[in-house]
Design a protein around this motif. Structure first.
Motif, PDB file in Angstrom:
ATOM      1  N   ASP A  49      20.005   1.062  -5.338  1.00  0.00           N
ATOM      2  CA  ASP A  49      19.286   1.356  -4.313  1.00  0.00           C
ATOM      3  C   ASP A  49      19.281   2.913  -3.608  1.00  0.00           C
ATOM      4  OD1 ASP A  49      18.456  -1.221  -4.026  1.00  0.00           O
ATOM      5  OD2 ASP A  49      19.953  -1.802  -2.485  1.00  0.00           O
TER       6      ASP A  49
ATOM      7  N   GLU B 225      19.701   5.446  -5.650  1.00  0.00           N
ATOM      8  CA  GLU B 225      18.698   6.182  -6.254  1.00  0.00           C
ATOM      9  C   GLU B 225      17.386   6.155  -5.948  1.00  0.00           C
ATOM     10  OE1 GLU B 225      20.186   4.600 -10.335  1.00  0.00           O
ATOM     11  OE2 GLU B 225      21.791   5.945 -10.436  1.00  0.00           O
ATOM     12  N   LYS B 226      16.924   5.326  -5.284  1.00  0.00           N
ATOM     13  CA  LYS B 226      15.656   5.045  -5.244  1.00  0.00           C
ATOM     14  C   LYS B 226      15.329   5.806  -3.625  1.00  0.00           C
ATOM     15  CE  LYS B 226      15.285   0.333  -7.003  1.00  0.00           C
ATOM     16  NZ  LYS B 226      14.936  -1.055  -6.627  1.00  0.00           N
ATOM     17  N   ILE B 227      16.295   6.480  -3.048  1.00  0.00           N
ATOM     18  CA  ILE B 227      16.150   7.198  -1.988  1.00  0.00           C
ATOM     19  C   ILE B 227      15.209   8.633  -2.220  1.00  0.00           C
ATOM     20  CG2 ILE B 227      17.040   8.299   0.275  1.00  0.00           C
ATOM     21  CD1 ILE B 227      17.009   5.241   0.438  1.00  0.00           C
ATOM     22  N   SER B 228      14.169   8.882  -1.693  1.00  0.00           N
ATOM     23  CA  SER B 228      13.654  10.163  -1.897  1.00  0.00           C
ATOM     24  C   SER B 228      14.451  11.327  -1.346  1.00  0.00           C
ATOM     25  CB  SER B 228      12.274  10.196  -1.478  1.00  0.00           C
ATOM     26  OG  SER B 228      12.325  10.131  -0.179  1.00  0.00           O
ATOM     27  N   SER B 229      14.219  12.374  -1.834  1.00  0.00           N
ATOM     28  CA  SER B 229      14.943  13.531  -1.432  1.00  0.00           C
ATOM     29  C   SER B 229      14.889  13.802   0.087  1.00  0.00           C
ATOM     30  CB  SER B 229      14.730  14.874  -2.234  1.00  0.00           C
ATOM     31  OG  SER B 229      15.068  14.844  -3.822  1.00  0.00           O
ATOM     32  N   LYS B 230      15.846  14.055   0.952  1.00  0.00           N
ATOM     33  CA  LYS B 230      15.541  14.399   2.216  1.00  0.00           C
ATOM     34  C   LYS B 230      16.422  15.666   2.486  1.00  0.00           C
ATOM     35  CE  LYS B 230      14.025  10.248   2.747  1.00  0.00           C
ATOM     36  NZ  LYS B 230      12.430   9.917   3.074  1.00  0.00           N
TER      37      LYS B 230
ATOM     38  N   GLU C  50      23.093  13.855  -4.379  1.00  0.00           N
ATOM     39  CA  GLU C  50      21.953  14.503  -5.178  1.00  0.00           C
ATOM     40  C   GLU C  50      20.772  14.337  -4.341  1.00  0.00           C
ATOM     41  OE1 GLU C  50      21.960  11.992  -8.774  1.00  0.00           O
ATOM     42  OE2 GLU C  50      24.122  12.312  -8.691  1.00  0.00           O
ATOM     43  N   LYS C  51      20.523  13.584  -3.073  1.00  0.00           N
ATOM     44  CA  LYS C  51      19.358  13.509  -2.667  1.00  0.00           C
ATOM     45  C   LYS C  51      19.224  14.163  -1.450  1.00  0.00           C
ATOM     46  CE  LYS C  51      18.272   9.820  -5.278  1.00  0.00           C
ATOM     47  NZ  LYS C  51      17.079   9.950  -6.025  1.00  0.00           N
TER      48      LYS C  51
END
Length: 241
Positions: A152, A154-159, A184-185
């Protein structure tokens, strides 16, 4: 065969549940001569013996808000409640007693503060649990996501900014694994460890004793069932380390 039975050091009710039960008992006692109905949304604790005892004293557990009558008393359980549902109850002229655990309230406050300061809030936990639903409702503009594992995350988009809170009964290991992925996000990552103290102590106690239980079972299997004395002695020696 001799058997030792050990009671876990931190067994029994946690602070939040004890507090909720105490409040419920006090309210029931105070209203025992009155006709005021007292409700909870779902059982106040997952223990049928306790809930049956409280039901005999007048505590009514319902599964939906429609069954809660105006003029009654409503107790919010220890794991909190969605603010949307709380607002619905307030419309019915119902007195609300908030028995939300202070640790849960802390997670709610952290989530709200993060959202006020422009963070995308990540809640680590079970999205269908009332506690998590309540925490989510404290996030402004619903600018958040509930995740339960690394996949889950890894599915978060970059913020630009991500703030993390965690369901009070999750493990520290899971929190660490997920936050390592979230690094990483985001350019800025803030993490609040909102796991309750009792949960941490129980998890540590279980991990500490599990290694000895596992080694003993391994030794017992080898020594008594397979009659493999060399392996049995080795495992017994390891269990004593």
């Amino acid at each position: 065969m001799h058997m030792d039975i050990k009671t876990a050091k931190y067994s029994g009710y946690c602070f939040g549940v004890k507090r909720a039960l105490k409040l419920a008992e006090e309210i029931l006692k105070k209203n025992q001569c009155k006709k005021t109905k007292i409700f909870t949304l779902g059982p106040i604790i997952h223990n049928s013996g306790v809930t049956n005892k409280l039901a005999k004293k007048g505590l009514i557990s319902v599964e939906n808000l429609e069954k809660i009558t105006p003029g009654s008393i409503f107790i919010i359980r220890s794991h909190g409640m969605s603010q949307v549902l709380v607002n619905e109850i307030k419309k019915k002229n119902i007195k609300i007693i908030d028995a939300t655990c202070p640790f849960v309230k802390k997670a709610q406050a952290r989530a709200e503060d993060l959202s006020k300061n422009g963070y995308f809030v990540v809640i680590v936990g079970n999205r269908n649990h009332p506690e998590v639903m309540g925490i989510k409702d404290h996030v402004l503009n619903k600018n958040c996501a509930v995740i339960k594992n690394e996949t889950d995350a890894e599915k978060i988009s970059s913020k630009k900014k991500i703030g993390v809170v965690v369901q009070t009964t999750q493990t520290i290991e899971k929190l660490c694994l997920i936050t390592s992925k979230l690094l990483e996000k985001a350019k800025e990552l803030v993490v609040f460890n909102t796991i309750c103290n009792t949960t941490k102590k129980r998890q540590n106690f279980l991990l500490y004793y599990f290694q000895y239980i596992f080694l003993y079972l391994l030794w017992y299997t080898c020594f008594h069932l397979l009659n493999y004395y060399l392996t049995g002695d080795l495992c017994f020696g390891l269990a004593l380390i």
